[in-house]
Design a protein around this motif. Structure first.
Motif: not given
Length: 52
Positions: A29-30, A33
């Motif tokens: 998810f990092e 993003g």
């Protein structure tokens, strides 16, 4: 009907992935993003240079 089943399977997989591999899920998810932020920054630069 199939779309609904696939949606629920996707949500279940996401919950399973986060529950059993929280560090890997956080890294995914990092990264996602960061990619979205890079795309937005690129569009911002494009339109700034287009107008200026």
């Amino acid at each position: 009907m199939i779309k609904k089943v696939l949606t629920w399977l996707g949500i279940a997989f996401l919950i399973f992935f986060i529950a059993f591999n929280p560090r890997s899920a956080a890294a995914v998810f990092e990264s996602l993003g960061g990619t979205i932020a890079d795309i937005a920054r690129g569009f911002g630069t494009f339109f700034t240079d287009l107008v200026a």
